[in-house]
Design a protein around this motif. Structure first.
Motif, PDB file in Angstrom:
ATOM      1  N   ASP A  67       0.629  19.953   2.691  1.00 25.03           N
ATOM      2  CA  ASP A  67       0.098  18.861   3.502  1.00 25.03           C
ATOM      3  C   ASP A  67      -1.140  19.379   4.223  1.00 25.03           C
ATOM      4  O   ASP A  67      -1.102  19.710   5.413  1.00 25.03           O
ATOM      5  CB  ASP A  67       1.162  18.396   4.497  1.00 25.03           C
ATOM      6  N   THR A 107      -1.341  16.956  -0.488  1.00 30.44           N
ATOM      7  CA  THR A 107      -1.652  15.662   0.109  1.00 30.44           C
ATOM      8  C   THR A 107      -2.748  15.830   1.147  1.00 30.44           C
ATOM      9  O   THR A 107      -2.851  16.867   1.803  1.00 30.44           O
ATOM     10  CB  THR A 107      -0.418  15.027   0.792  1.00 30.44           C
ATOM     11  N   ASN A 137      -5.123  13.438   4.223  1.00 31.19           N
ATOM     12  CA  ASN A 137      -5.261  12.182   4.964  1.00 31.19           C
ATOM     13  C   ASN A 137      -6.548  12.278   5.787  1.00 31.19           C
ATOM     14  O   ASN A 137      -7.163  13.356   5.855  1.00 31.19           O
ATOM     15  CB  ASN A 137      -4.024  11.892   5.824  1.00 31.19           C
ATOM     16  N   GLU A 196      -6.395   9.243   0.253  1.00 30.61           N
ATOM     17  CA  GLU A 196      -6.064   8.040   1.014  1.00 30.61           C
ATOM     18  C   GLU A 196      -7.190   7.018   1.041  1.00 30.61           C
ATOM     19  O   GLU A 196      -8.361   7.342   1.234  1.00 30.61           O
ATOM     20  CB  GLU A 196      -5.697   8.437   2.456  1.00 30.61           C
ATOM     21  N   LYS A 211      -3.312   6.977  -2.006  1.00 32.77           N
ATOM     22  CA  LYS A 211      -2.443   6.931  -0.832  1.00 32.77           C
ATOM     23  C   LYS A 211      -2.762   5.682  -0.007  1.00 32.77           C
ATOM     24  O   LYS A 211      -3.911   5.470   0.399  1.00 32.77           O
ATOM     25  CB  LYS A 211      -2.667   8.200  -0.006  1.00 32.77           C
ATOM     26  N   ASN A 240       0.836   6.602  -3.785  1.00 30.28           N
ATOM     27  CA  ASN A 240       1.682   7.251  -2.782  1.00 30.28           C
ATOM     28  C   ASN A 240       1.663   6.358  -1.550  1.00 30.28           C
ATOM     29  O   ASN A 240       0.632   6.212  -0.906  1.00 30.28           O
ATOM     30  CB  ASN A 240       1.131   8.646  -2.478  1.00 30.28           C
ATOM     31  N   THR A 293       2.370   5.697   2.120  1.00 32.53           N
ATOM     32  CA  THR A 293       2.526   6.549   3.291  1.00 32.53           C
ATOM     33  C   THR A 293       2.847   5.725   4.535  1.00 32.53           C
ATOM     34  O   THR A 293       2.954   4.507   4.470  1.00 32.53           O
ATOM     35  CB  THR A 293       1.254   7.395   3.479  1.00 32.53           C
ATOM     36  N   SER A 329       6.209   8.346   0.945  1.00 31.96           N
ATOM     37  CA  SER A 329       6.206   9.452   1.908  1.00 31.96           C
ATOM     38  C   SER A 329       6.837   9.008   3.226  1.00 31.96           C
ATOM     39  O   SER A 329       6.127   8.619   4.153  1.00 31.96           O
ATOM     40  CB  SER A 329       4.766   9.927   2.157  1.00 31.96           C
TER      41      SER A 329
END
Length: 325
Positions: free
Chosen positions: A18, A34, A36, A97, A133, A155, A157, A177
């Motif tokens: 992450d 991942t 963000n 994302e 995402k 994904n 989230t 997630s």
């Protein structure tokens, strides 16, 4: 010598980094990673990533863009560039994302997802290595449903409850997630509690409930626990399909010598889901779940703020050419 807790955990669960910290990803060599907006913003602030930032900016500028459009395009290009660099270090997938400000706009989310995928294609990245995402709003889930129907893996989230997980199962998304740590934080504050025994941790219990529901009903969507506050939370979900873990906790697990045992064991599937959650049912469920509704909105707001911070950083870096009209 006993294997580290991290080594043992990797035999039970796919471990995902992450992080957008390329050095940390190179160190721990997870299968997937991942990102963000918050992680991208932190990474963009590091001097060693200056070259990536400048390349993204000049690529956007070469498209003839100016002012706000130039900055927004730079952010998208930079986000993809970090993804490309991450993919050089791992064998699996990277989650990228969509702009969180689009979380309640299905069509805009679909459009942005395709723009990001087009950038990855320009860099020669196979679409199957990308997870788009998207926040788990009703509108976001419907965007994911449409994208998945076209072969785009998603994904979902900012997921905080079974109602969101059910809607994601209906949409046949690739992966969800559910957030562990943020759920724990909320309950600690709401109930004025300093600590929960791990077997009573509300974040851990939420993921277990979703995992059991999916496996019992034969849902193919993967469950990836996220947002951890401690190694205890991570190990309490050993056996989950995937766990995405920050570098500081990966380092602690690497040094930890305790014995790791499987905590989540998939039950035998007994019944397929026969009815889908309607929009009104979904929104009513969210409305009546104070924890989920508050955390979903605060998570979206937080990612928007992080993107705004990155925008400010870029404007500061590139001067008047990036100023507002």
């Amino acid at each position: 010598m006993t294997d580290s807790a991290l080594s043992q955990l990797k035999k039970l669960t796919t471990i995902v980094a992450d992080s957008s910290d390329l050095s940390a990803i190179e160190q721990f060599r997870p299968l997937d990673a991942t990102t963000n907006p918050s992680l991208i913003t932190v990474a963009a602030s590091q001097p060693n990533n200056r070259e990536l930032i400048e390349a993204a900016y000049h690529q956007a500028k070469s498209e003839g863009l100016v002012h706000d459009a130039l900055i927004e395009r730079t952010i998208d290009i930079l986000t993809v560039k970090f993804g490309v660099e991450i993919l050089k270090l791992i064998d699996g997938r990277v989650s990228t994302e969509v702009d969180a400000s689009l979380s309640y706009d299905t069509e805009a989310t679909i459009t942005k997802a395709k723009e990001l995928l087009a950038l990855y294609k320009d860099y020669g990245v196979d679409q199957n290595r990308i997870l788009i995402k998207i926040a788990s709003t009703w509108e976001g889930i419907q965007a994911a449903k449409a994208l998945e129907a076209e072969g785009v893996h998603c994904n979902l989230t900012l997921l905080f409850g079974l109602h969101q997980a059910k809607a994601c199962a209906d949409a046949k998304v690739t992966l969800i997630s559910p957030f562990v740590g943020r759920i724990l934080d909320w309950y600690k504050k709401a109930e004025n509690v300093d600590h929960y025994p791990i077997e009573q941790d509300p974040g851990v219990l939420s993921v277990k409930a979703i995992f059991d529901y999916y496996k019992t009903h034969g849902v193919k969507t993967e469950v990836m626990g996220a947002s951890f506050r401690s190694t205890e939370q991570v190990l309490a979900l050993a056996g989950c399909d995937l766990l995405t873990v920050a570098p500081n906790l990966l380092a602690q697990l690497y040094e930890d010598q305790r014995t790791v045992t499987e905590q989540l064991i998939a039950p035998t599937a007994i019944a397929q889901i026969t009815t889908e959650l309607s929009e009104s049912e979904f929104k009513e469920s969210i409305q009546h779940d104070l924890m989920a509704s508050q955390l979903l909105q605060s998570g979206i707001d937080g990612f928007i703020k992080a993107r705004d911070q990155l925008s400010a950083l870029l404007r500061q870096s590139f001067g008047e050419n990036a100023e507002l009209k």
